[in-house]
Design an enzyme around this catalytic site. Structure first.
Site, PDB file in Angstrom:
ATOM      1  N   TYR A  96      -4.049  31.750   8.096  1.00  0.00           N
ATOM      2  CA  TYR A  96      -4.758  33.016   7.909  1.00  0.00           C
ATOM      3  C   TYR A  96      -5.763  32.893   6.767  1.00  0.00           C
ATOM      4  O   TYR A  96      -6.939  33.266   6.904  1.00  0.00           O
ATOM      5  CB  TYR A  96      -3.743  34.126   7.609  1.00  0.00           C
ATOM      6  CG  TYR A  96      -4.314  35.521   7.571  1.00  0.00           C
ATOM      7  CD1 TYR A  96      -4.532  36.225   8.744  1.00  0.00           C
ATOM      8  CD2 TYR A  96      -4.611  36.137   6.362  1.00  0.00           C
ATOM      9  CE1 TYR A  96      -5.046  37.525   8.714  1.00  0.00           C
ATOM     10  CE2 TYR A  96      -5.115  37.432   6.317  1.00  0.00           C
ATOM     11  CZ  TYR A  96      -5.325  38.117   7.498  1.00  0.00           C
ATOM     12  OH  TYR A  96      -5.842  39.400   7.468  1.00  0.00           O
ATOM     13  N   SER A 155     -10.815  39.350   4.654  1.00  0.00           N
ATOM     14  CA  SER A 155      -9.631  39.816   3.938  1.00  0.00           C
ATOM     15  C   SER A 155      -9.807  39.433   2.482  1.00  0.00           C
ATOM     16  O   SER A 155     -10.656  38.584   2.144  1.00  0.00           O
ATOM     17  CB  SER A 155      -8.393  39.120   4.513  1.00  0.00           C
ATOM     18  OG  SER A 155      -7.259  39.283   3.677  1.00  0.00           O
TER      19      SER A 155
END
Length: 275
Positions: free
Chosen positions: A170, A157
């Site tokens: 995350y 990401s």
């Protein structure tokens, strides 16, 4: 008897298919980015194993991707379960004879301030993103080493490079995938195995759709403000990254012909993060 014209037509049709004859496992492929990658790989000539947690959704996704059932297999797999991963990867090799590409895509999102984050939820996030990547990688490498080649792609990401509020596990996990890819690139090079990370910006999948109201509540702003100021503010055009953007990048990496592209992280974010 097959005519020369039929053979020529078939060769012409296959000429542009970048993954012809390859066998790929895509985790978290029952929907979203994973399913789009599986669809694109099929179009490019690969045989694709759709691996996901929910049996019915996994089977349905495999049927959607290849209604003939010849080049798509649904595989129910919890990527945090060592026995399921080992058994699943063995089944792939038994069914198709090789394993050329692993896309470690399975992931979830839970948002909350770090000071309030529950340890159990932290461990769940780490388990899916990092334990899952480790277990599927280890199992895939055994076969890739035997066949002297393979490509492993991790779904990172922009949060593999940057941080955002409310996303401590995350961000931590996505940073970790870059470290894992670098080690796999070093260890795998002698066996013809490459490893890379795709780092998308915000892609409007169900996972992101779920985040928008959650972040709005936590930050006390409107959902439109979340999109405008939290998700797309740093892009060059105010646009979401698409599942197609990510799938095309995965295909490029999977088809790349040499170790010139290994141990890298490629950002696909409409300019949100530039390196």
């Amino acid at each position: 008897m097959t005519s020369h014209f039929e053979i020529a037509d078939r060769e012409a049709m296959n000429a542009g298919r970048r993954l012809l004859g390859k066998v790929a496992v895509v985790t978290g492929a029952a929907g979203g980015i994973g399913k789009e990658i599986a669809l694109t790989f099929i179009r490019e000539g690969a045989t694709v194993v759709v691996a996901d947690l929910d049996r019915d959704r996994t089977a349905a996704a495999a049927r959607d991707i290849d209604p003939s059932g010849e080049r798509a297999l649904g595989l129910t797999m919890d990527v945090t379960n060592e026995e399921q991963v080992e058994a699943g990867m063995s089944r792939v090799v038994e069914a198709f004879g090789s394993l050329d590409i692993l896309v470690s895509n399975a992931g979830i999102q839970i948002v909350a301030p770090l000071v309030e984050f529950e340890f159990a939820k932290w461990k769940t996030m780490m388990g899916i993103h990092l334990d899952g990547a480790f277990l599927t990688t280890r199992a895939a490498l055994r076969q890739m080493y035997r066949q002297k080649g393979g490509s492993i792609i991790y779904m990172g990401s922009v949060h593999s490079k940057e941080a955002s509020p409310l996303k401590a596990p995350y961000v931590t996990a996505k940073h970790g995938l870059i470290g894992l890819a670098k080690v796999v690139a070093r260890e795998g090079a002698a066996h013809g195995v490459r490893a890379n990370v795709i780092c998308p910006g915000f892609v409007r999948t169900p996972l992101v759709e779920k985040q928008i109201p959650e972040q709005a509540r936590e930050l006390g702003i409107s959902e439109a403000e979340v999109v405008r100021t939290m998700m797309l503010r740093e892009t060059v055009d105010g646009e979401f990254t698409t599942v197609s953007d990510v799938a095309e990048t995965a295909t490029f990496i999977a088809a790349f012909p040499s170790n010139a592209l290994t141990g890298q992280s490629i950002v696909v974010s409409h300019g949100w993060f530039m390196q």
